[in-house]
Motif scaffolding. Structure first.
Motif, PDB file in Angstrom:
ATOM      1  N   GLY A   1     -20.135  -5.224  -1.491  1.00 46.12           N
ATOM      2  CA  GLY A   1     -20.918  -5.594  -0.322  1.00 46.12           C
ATOM      3  C   GLY A   1     -20.289  -6.703   0.508  1.00 46.12           C
ATOM      4  O   GLY A   1     -20.937  -7.272   1.387  1.00 46.12           O
ATOM      5  N   LEU A   2     -19.047  -7.023   0.234  1.00 43.33           N
ATOM      6  CA  LEU A   2     -18.374  -8.047   1.035  1.00 43.33           C
ATOM      7  C   LEU A   2     -17.917  -7.446   2.364  1.00 43.33           C
ATOM      8  O   LEU A   2     -17.364  -6.354   2.405  1.00 43.33           O
ATOM      9  N   ALA A   3     -18.153  -8.184   3.441  1.00 37.90           N
ATOM     10  CA  ALA A   3     -17.714  -7.723   4.761  1.00 37.90           C
ATOM     11  C   ALA A   3     -16.187  -7.742   4.826  1.00 37.90           C
ATOM     12  O   ALA A   3     -15.553  -8.700   4.396  1.00 37.90           O
ATOM     13  N   ALA A   4     -15.625  -6.671   5.374  1.00 35.54           N
ATOM     14  CA  ALA A   4     -14.159  -6.510   5.387  1.00 35.54           C
ATOM     15  C   ALA A   4     -13.444  -7.686   6.041  1.00 35.54           C
ATOM     16  O   ALA A   4     -12.375  -8.096   5.598  1.00 35.54           O
ATOM     17  N   GLU A   5     -14.059  -8.241   7.086  1.00 33.18           N
ATOM     18  CA  GLU A   5     -13.360  -9.325   7.794  1.00 33.18           C
ATOM     19  C   GLU A   5     -13.282 -10.623   6.976  1.00 33.18           C
ATOM     20  O   GLU A   5     -12.606 -11.558   7.354  1.00 33.18           O
ATOM     21  N   ARG A   6     -13.974 -10.639   5.843  1.00 35.14           N
ATOM     22  CA  ARG A   6     -13.879 -11.816   4.962  1.00 35.14           C
ATOM     23  C   ARG A   6     -12.690 -11.723   4.006  1.00 35.14           C
ATOM     24  O   ARG A   6     -12.407 -12.668   3.273  1.00 35.14           O
ATOM     25  N   LEU A   7     -12.069 -10.568   3.985  1.00 38.73           N
ATOM     26  CA  LEU A   7     -10.953 -10.370   3.046  1.00 38.73           C
ATOM     27  C   LEU A   7      -9.618 -10.401   3.776  1.00 38.73           C
ATOM     28  O   LEU A   7      -9.424  -9.710   4.777  1.00 38.73           O
ATOM     29  N   GLN A   8      -8.719 -11.223   3.248  1.00 39.75           N
ATOM     30  CA  GLN A   8      -7.362 -11.238   3.765  1.00 39.75           C
ATOM     31  C   GLN A   8      -6.414 -10.909   2.616  1.00 39.75           C
ATOM     32  O   GLN A   8      -6.538 -11.457   1.529  1.00 39.75           O
ATOM     33  N   LEU A   9      -5.486 -10.008   2.860  1.00 41.84           N
ATOM     34  CA  LEU A   9      -4.529  -9.653   1.829  1.00 41.84           C
ATOM     35  C   LEU A   9      -3.205 -10.327   2.149  1.00 41.84           C
ATOM     36  O   LEU A   9      -2.761 -10.312   3.297  1.00 41.84           O
ATOM     37  N   GLU A  10      -2.612 -10.944   1.126  1.00 39.61           N
ATOM     38  CA  GLU A  10      -1.328 -11.612   1.320  1.00 39.61           C
ATOM     39  C   GLU A  10      -0.217 -10.722   0.800  1.00 39.61           C
ATOM     40  O   GLU A  10      -0.217 -10.319  -0.364  1.00 39.61           O
ATOM     41  N   VAL A  11       0.712 -10.423   1.681  1.00 40.88           N
ATOM     42  CA  VAL A  11       1.859  -9.610   1.286  1.00 40.88           C
ATOM     43  C   VAL A  11       3.132 -10.392   1.621  1.00 40.88           C
ATOM     44  O   VAL A  11       3.111 -11.287   2.458  1.00 40.88           O
ATOM     45  N   THR A  12       4.212 -10.063   0.958  1.00 41.54           N
ATOM     46  CA  THR A  12       5.459 -10.775   1.230  1.00 41.54           C
ATOM     47  C   THR A  12       6.336  -9.961   2.173  1.00 41.54           C
ATOM     48  O   THR A  12       6.121  -8.767   2.365  1.00 41.54           O
ATOM     49  N   GLU A  13       7.320 -10.653   2.726  1.00 40.19           N
ATOM     50  CA  GLU A  13       8.252  -9.965   3.612  1.00 40.19           C
ATOM     51  C   GLU A  13       8.949  -8.828   2.878  1.00 40.19           C
ATOM     52  O   GLU A  13       9.186  -7.771   3.450  1.00 40.19           O
ATOM     53  N   SER A  14       9.293  -9.046   1.612  1.00 44.83           N
ATOM     54  CA  SER A  14      10.024  -7.997   0.892  1.00 44.83           C
ATOM     55  C   SER A  14       9.141  -6.777   0.664  1.00 44.83           C
ATOM     56  O   SER A  14       9.615  -5.643   0.688  1.00 44.83           O
ATOM     57  N   LEU A  15       7.839  -7.013   0.486  1.00 49.02           N
ATOM     58  CA  LEU A  15       6.941  -5.861   0.349  1.00 49.02           C
ATOM     59  C   LEU A  15       6.984  -5.021   1.625  1.00 49.02           C
ATOM     60  O   LEU A  15       7.103  -3.807   1.598  1.00 49.02           O
ATOM     61  N   ILE A  16       6.946  -5.723   2.737  1.00 53.03           N
ATOM     62  CA  ILE A  16       6.931  -5.019   4.016  1.00 53.03           C
ATOM     63  C   ILE A  16       8.241  -4.286   4.269  1.00 53.03           C
ATOM     64  O   ILE A  16       8.264  -3.137   4.679  1.00 53.03           O
ATOM     65  N   MET A  17       9.348  -4.978   3.974  1.00 51.28           N
ATOM     66  CA  MET A  17      10.648  -4.405   4.306  1.00 51.28           C
ATOM     67  C   MET A  17      11.095  -3.327   3.316  1.00 51.28           C
ATOM     68  O   MET A  17      11.869  -2.459   3.668  1.00 51.28           O
ATOM     69  N   ASN A  18      10.605  -3.404   2.071  1.00 50.03           N
ATOM     70  CA  ASN A  18      11.112  -2.468   1.061  1.00 50.03           C
ATOM     71  C   ASN A  18      10.166  -1.328   0.725  1.00 50.03           C
ATOM     72  O   ASN A  18      10.428  -0.554  -0.192  1.00 50.03           O
ATOM     73  N   THR A  19       9.040  -1.278   1.390  1.00 48.85           N
ATOM     74  CA  THR A  19       8.136  -0.185   1.109  1.00 48.85           C
ATOM     75  C   THR A  19       8.192   0.786   2.281  1.00 48.85           C
ATOM     76  O   THR A  19       7.904   0.401   3.420  1.00 48.85           O
ATOM     77  N   GLY A  20       8.563   1.990   1.991  1.00 51.62           N
ATOM     78  CA  GLY A  20       8.726   2.986   3.040  1.00 51.62           C
ATOM     79  C   GLY A  20       7.509   3.111   3.940  1.00 51.62           C
ATOM     80  O   GLY A  20       7.614   3.100   5.156  1.00 51.62           O
ATOM     81  N   ASP A  21       6.339   3.187   3.324  1.00 48.58           N
ATOM     82  CA  ASP A  21       5.136   3.438   4.105  1.00 48.58           C
ATOM     83  C   ASP A  21       4.317   2.181   4.381  1.00 48.58           C
ATOM     84  O   ASP A  21       3.144   2.265   4.714  1.00 48.58           O
ATOM     85  N   ALA A  22       4.956   1.027   4.226  1.00 52.69           N
ATOM     86  CA  ALA A  22       4.212  -0.227   4.369  1.00 52.69           C
ATOM     87  C   ALA A  22       3.417  -0.273   5.673  1.00 52.69           C
ATOM     88  O   ALA A  22       2.242  -0.647   5.676  1.00 52.69           O
ATOM     89  N   LEU A  23       4.054   0.106   6.750  1.00 54.80           N
ATOM     90  CA  LEU A  23       3.392   0.031   8.055  1.00 54.80           C
ATOM     91  C   LEU A  23       2.127   0.894   8.072  1.00 54.80           C
ATOM     92  O   LEU A  23       1.084   0.469   8.575  1.00 54.80           O
ATOM     93  N   ALA A  24       2.230   2.082   7.489  1.00 52.91           N
ATOM     94  CA  ALA A  24       1.071   2.982   7.451  1.00 52.91           C
ATOM     95  C   ALA A  24      -0.069   2.354   6.652  1.00 52.91           C
ATOM     96  O   ALA A  24      -1.229   2.395   7.072  1.00 52.91           O
ATOM     97  N   TYR A  25       0.230   1.767   5.495  1.00 54.23           N
ATOM     98  CA  TYR A  25      -0.822   1.158   4.667  1.00 54.23           C
ATOM     99  C   TYR A  25      -1.417  -0.057   5.362  1.00 54.23           C
ATOM    100  O   TYR A  25      -2.626  -0.280   5.329  1.00 54.23           O
TER     101      TYR A  25
END
Ligand code: C2E
Ligand code: CA
Ligand code: CA
Ligand code: CA
Length: 278
Positions: free
Chosen positions: A140-164
């Motif tokens: 029941g938590l509102a989505a805007e209360r959640l922030q996910l922390e990702v690293t640059e390497s996650l973004i750069m090394n995951t093929g579908d990162a942008l889609a997710y």
């Protein structure tokens, strides 16, 4: 030896058995740690520097093994990532963190936002958007209360990162780039992503008043954030000098021992419920 920590926890000391507990043994322990209630979360406040106001918290996982004591995340997170257990662990962390937000709310503490760390392998199964969506619905938590922390390497090394990341953005969750400046990330890529926050890595904050290079990097990240309309938060802020420097250069958000160590949920409640403006 096992030293007794400030909270009465014993800290895991690698010299206990040579190089420490064998990796395989640690892995076996870790797999059972959730069901045995050895895993829990601590929360570190994020504050507005000039007012001291609570703007969010970061959830940080803890493992207290009955024999080993408190095992630090840098020992078991990489292990969990290697073995794939991070998927289970990461999901558990998300669930607990979202539940805790609702509990604080019920107890009279309105925490504006919770930040949860994601590992690259949590993108691997292709179900992260559904997993996060289900946890939000269930807690029941509102989505805007959640922030996910990702690293640059996650973004750069995951093929579908942008889609997710687009998918997570679409369900209303915000994204922060953790340890910003330590990995390599293409600014062109950053521009395409619905990311809201840059977290300046602790390594640049540490010597901010003595090292001109670190100073220059911190200032550059703050400027970059401004020009891209992103919010910037500094991690690892330990001194008033560091906080003053940040404020002077236009960064009004910080997280670090100067404000609080990561603490148990009750301690966070006790300290911040009493604060005006929260
Ligand atoms: P991180 O995401 O960069 O988290 C910040 C780390 O800096 C935390 O260490 C925190 O306790 C520490 N810290 C905060 N303020 C200060 C300060 O003023 N001075 C100093 N010296 N340290 C400070 P922690 O809790 O040991 O976590 C280490 C890393 O483990 C985290 O780094 C994160 O990468 C990872 N981690 C922790 N919890 C999770 C989790 O639930 N999931 C995943 N995937 N990784 C996690
Ligand atoms: Ca983090
Ligand atoms: Ca960080
Ligand atoms: Ca860091």
């Amino acid at each position: 030896a096992k030293a007794r920590g400030r909270n009465g926890y014993r800290f895991y000391a690698p010299e206990m058995s040579g190089e420490g507990v064998a990796r395989l043994q640690l892995e076996t322990y870790l797999r059972r740690a959730i069901e045995k209630d050895e895993i829990f979360l601590h929360y570190q406040p994020q504050v507005e520097i000039d007012t001291g106001r609570l703007i969010g918290v970061e959830a940080l996982v803890r493992w207290n093994h009955p024999q080993l004591g408190l095992v630090p995340p840098f020992r078991f997170i990489p292990l969990a990532e290697d073995t794939g257990f991070i998927n289970q662990l990461g999901q558990w962390v998300l669930q607990q963190a979202c539940r805790q937000m609702v509990r604080w709310q019920e107890a009279g503490l309105d925490v504006p936002k919770i930040a949860v760390n994601l590992s690259v392998r949590q993108f691997e199964r292709g179900t992260i958007v559904e997993v996060v969506g289900a946890i939000l619905r269930e807690t029941g938590l509102a989505a805007e209360r959640l922030q996910l922390e990702v690293t640059e390497s996650l973004i750069m090394n995951t093929g579908d990162a942008l889609a997710y990341i687009n998918g997570l953005h679409a369900i209303g969750v915000s994204l922060a780039i953790d340890d910003f400046g330590t990995g390599y990330s293409s600014l062109a890529y950053l521009k395409q992503m619905p990311v809201q926050t840059l977290k300046i890595d602790r390594s640049f904050i540490k010597d901010i008043s003595t090292d001109v290079n670190d100073e220059a990097i911190a200032i550059a990240i703050i400027q970059l954030g401004k020009s891209m309309n992103l919010s910037v938060i500094a991690e690892g802020v330990e001194t008033d000098e560091q906080a003053a420097f940040l404020l002077r250069h236009g960064c009004n958000r910080a997280q670090g021992y100067l404000y609080s160590r990561p603490v148990a949920p009750e301690e966070l409640l006790a300290r911040w419920r009493a604060q005006p403006g929260t």
